[in-house]
Design a protein around this motif. Structure first.
Motif, PDB file in Angstrom:
ATOM      1  N   ILE A 188       0.832  -1.214   0.000  1.00 14.01           N
ATOM      2  CA  ILE A 188       0.000   0.000   0.000  1.00 14.01           C
ATOM      3  C   ILE A 188       0.863   1.258   0.000  1.00 14.01           C
ATOM      4  N   GLU A 189       1.898   1.243   0.842  1.00 17.77           N
ATOM      5  CA  GLU A 189       2.758   2.427   0.979  1.00 17.77           C
ATOM      6  C   GLU A 189       3.443   2.761  -0.348  1.00 17.77           C
ATOM      7  N   GLU A 190       3.912   1.721  -1.007  1.00 16.67           N
ATOM      8  CA  GLU A 190       4.601   1.924  -2.285  1.00 16.67           C
ATOM      9  C   GLU A 190       3.653   2.538  -3.317  1.00 16.67           C
ATOM     10  N   ALA A 191       2.429   2.000  -3.379  1.00 12.94           N
ATOM     11  CA  ALA A 191       1.448   2.516  -4.336  1.00 12.94           C
ATOM     12  C   ALA A 191       1.150   3.988  -4.052  1.00 12.94           C
ATOM     13  N   LEU A 192       1.002   4.324  -2.770  1.00 11.10           N
ATOM     14  CA  LEU A 192       0.667   5.701  -2.398  1.00 11.10           C
ATOM     15  C   LEU A 192       1.803   6.669  -2.684  1.00 11.10           C
ATOM     16  N   LEU A 224       7.424  12.436   3.078  1.00 13.78           N
ATOM     17  CA  LEU A 224       5.994  12.192   2.867  1.00 13.78           C
ATOM     18  C   LEU A 224       5.531  10.916   3.572  1.00 13.78           C
ATOM     19  N   LEU A 225       6.414   9.911   3.597  1.00 11.49           N
ATOM     20  CA  LEU A 225       6.039   8.591   4.128  1.00 11.49           C
ATOM     21  C   LEU A 225       5.585   8.638   5.588  1.00 11.49           C
ATOM     22  N   LEU A 226       6.064   9.653   6.328  1.00 10.06           N
ATOM     23  CA  LEU A 226       5.711   9.719   7.743  1.00 10.06           C
ATOM     24  C   LEU A 226       4.731  10.844   8.051  1.00 10.06           C
ATOM     25  N   SER A 227       4.239  11.507   7.007  1.00 12.75           N
ATOM     26  CA  SER A 227       3.334  12.635   7.260  1.00 12.75           C
ATOM     27  C   SER A 227       1.944  12.135   7.670  1.00 12.75           C
ATOM     28  N   HIS A 228       1.222  12.972   8.366  1.00 12.54           N
ATOM     29  CA  HIS A 228      -0.104  12.626   8.871  1.00 12.54           C
ATOM     30  C   HIS A 228      -1.046  12.229   7.727  1.00 12.54           C
ATOM     31  N   ASP A 229      -1.078  13.064   6.694  1.00 13.51           N
ATOM     32  CA  ASP A 229      -2.008  12.806   5.590  1.00 13.51           C
ATOM     33  C   ASP A 229      -1.701  11.476   4.915  1.00 13.51           C
ATOM     34  N   PHE A 230      -0.427  11.184   4.783  1.00 11.00           N
ATOM     35  CA  PHE A 230      -0.015   9.941   4.136  1.00 11.00           C
ATOM     36  C   PHE A 230      -0.481   8.744   4.962  1.00 11.00           C
ATOM     37  N   GLU A 232      -2.870   8.608   7.154  1.00 12.10           N
ATOM     38  CA  GLU A 232      -4.339   8.509   7.136  1.00 12.10           C
ATOM     39  C   GLU A 232      -4.824   7.824   5.854  1.00 12.10           C
ATOM     40  N   PHE A 233      -4.230   8.217   4.754  1.00 17.80           N
ATOM     41  CA  PHE A 233      -4.599   7.648   3.461  1.00 17.80           C
ATOM     42  C   PHE A 233      -4.285   6.149   3.447  1.00 17.80           C
ATOM     43  N   LYS A 234      -3.117   5.826   4.011  1.00 18.03           N
ATOM     44  CA  LYS A 234      -2.698   4.430   4.055  1.00 18.03           C
ATOM     45  C   LYS A 234      -3.716   3.598   4.855  1.00 18.03           C
ATOM     46  N   LYS A 235      -4.168   4.183   5.954  1.00 17.91           N
ATOM     47  CA  LYS A 235      -5.152   3.501   6.805  1.00 17.91           C
ATOM     48  C   LYS A 235      -6.452   3.249   6.033  1.00 17.91           C
ATOM     49  N   GLU A 236      -6.859   4.266   5.290  1.00 19.43           N
ATOM     50  CA  GLU A 236      -8.103   4.150   4.539  1.00 19.43           C
ATOM     51  C   GLU A 236      -8.015   3.001   3.519  1.00 19.43           C
ATOM     52  N   ILE A 237      -6.899   2.944   2.823  1.00 21.78           N
ATOM     53  CA  ILE A 237      -6.741   1.880   1.823  1.00 21.78           C
ATOM     54  C   ILE A 237      -6.657   0.517   2.514  1.00 21.78           C
ATOM     55  N   TYR A 238      -5.956   0.490   3.625  1.00 18.65           N
ATOM     56  CA  TYR A 238      -5.823  -0.764   4.381  1.00 18.65           C
ATOM     57  C   TYR A 238      -7.203  -1.305   4.738  1.00 18.65           C
ATOM     58  N   LYS A 239      -8.048  -0.406   5.259  1.00 20.27           N
ATOM     59  CA  LYS A 239      -9.403  -0.828   5.669  1.00 20.27           C
ATOM     60  C   LYS A 239     -10.194  -1.314   4.469  1.00 20.27           C
ATOM     61  N   GLU A 240     -10.079  -0.589   3.381  1.00 25.09           N
ATOM     62  CA  GLU A 240     -10.789  -0.949   2.145  1.00 25.09           C
ATOM     63  C   GLU A 240     -10.393  -2.361   1.694  1.00 25.09           C
ATOM     64  N   MET A 241      -9.103  -2.641   1.730  1.00 27.00           N
ATOM     65  CA  MET A 241      -8.644  -3.948   1.259  1.00 27.00           C
ATOM     66  C   MET A 241      -8.951  -5.043   2.270  1.00 27.00           C
TER      67      MET A 241
END
Ligand code: ATP
Ligand code: MG
Length: 248
Positions: A188-192, A224-230, A232-241
């Motif tokens: 997920i992180e790589e894709a983002l 970017l990898l450790l930023s809040h927005d990043f 949060e986005f990662k979490k959203e995708i994680y939940k989706e998957m």
């Protein structure tokens, strides 16, 4: 210029339906990742786009012309690429160019250097580690002259730091040349980090579960990898998957 349309692609192997009516487009200069669980059909989809596998139905269209069953129209390297054992690293990375009748040795050597392999330009594949081989085949795909590049988990065998370096390098090359890239990963992180857009595939049979635009500013760097927005986005995708991949 490259505009790709994947039109209603379905694929079955015997009774097993792997891809179900996949539709998406890639614009000129876009960087799109396809994210999906292991075994969901990502490599199958890439082989179809790459023209080496025939889908049960649907069409692959590049710049308004069908490229179904036409290998060589896009730069495609399989997930576990084989290097030619009798060719050196340098001669392996130049292969895609040679097929088109040219050989840019200087650029190839610069890339080999950037990938941390300058001592290995004249080495043969048997002298390389798995991760080194992966970097060599990655350079070969990027050096191939086609305007659309398909990359199937090109960094999966690399440690985290080498992986981040290669990602940044890929982004800098992409920002310079603006070829279209479709990138397959289950990370997920790589894709983002890399993409303008992420297409999430569901499992068995795969269809498009969700598409998301990724609007982080470019150029992007490791911060970017450790930023809040990043995160949060990662979490959203994680939940989706996770929702479509519950533990049994
Ligand atoms: N030629 C084939 N014949 C029969 N089944 C196949 C064939 N190619 C792929 N499959 C099946 O299709 C499914 C999807 O495989 P595929 O390699 O496309 O997955 P993937 O998403 O790339 O997985 P991974 O993330 O592990 O690389 C798997 O169940 C696989 O067994
Ligand atoms: Mg695969």
């Amino acid at each position: 210029m490259a505009h790709l349309d994947v039109k209603n692609i379905s694929q079955s192997f015997g009774e097993q339906e792997v891809l179900e009516e996949i539709n998406f487009s890639i614009d000129q200069g876009e960087f799109v990742s396809i994210l999906g669980p292991s075994g969901s059909g990502k490599s199958t989809l890439f082989r179809i786009i790459g023209g080496i596998e025939t889908p049960t139905s649907g069409d692959i269209v590049l710049n308004n012309e069908s490229i179904k069953n036409q290998p060589g129209s896009v730069s495609y390297t399989p997930q576990s690429p084989s290097l030619f054992p009798w060719r050196s690293v340098l001669d392996n990375v130049l292969l895609g160019q040679e097929i088109q009748g040219k050989r840019d040795r200087d650029t190839a050597l610069q890339m080999i250097d950037r990938a941390g392999l300058s001592d290995y330009a004249d080495a043969y594949p048997y002298e390389l580690s798995g991760g080194m081989k992966q970097r060599v085949s990655f350079i070969r795909s990027v050096l191939s002259p086609q305007p659309l590049i398909l990359l199937d988990e090109p960094f999966s065998a690399l440690d985290e730091f080498t992986r981040t370096d290669m990602q940044q390098w890929l982004l800098s090359m992409w920002e310079e040349h603006k070829r279209s890239i479709v990138f397959v990963t289950h990370n997920i992180e790589e894709a983002l980090f890399l993409s303008d857009r992420i297409i999430i595939l569901s499992n068995s049979p795969a269809n498009i579960q969700r598409e998301m635009s990724v609007s982080f500013e470019r150029p992007r760097n490791e911060d970017l990898l450790l930023s809040h927005d990043f995160l949060e986005f990662k979490k959203e995708i994680y939940k989706e998957m996770r929702a479509s991949h519950l533990p049994s």
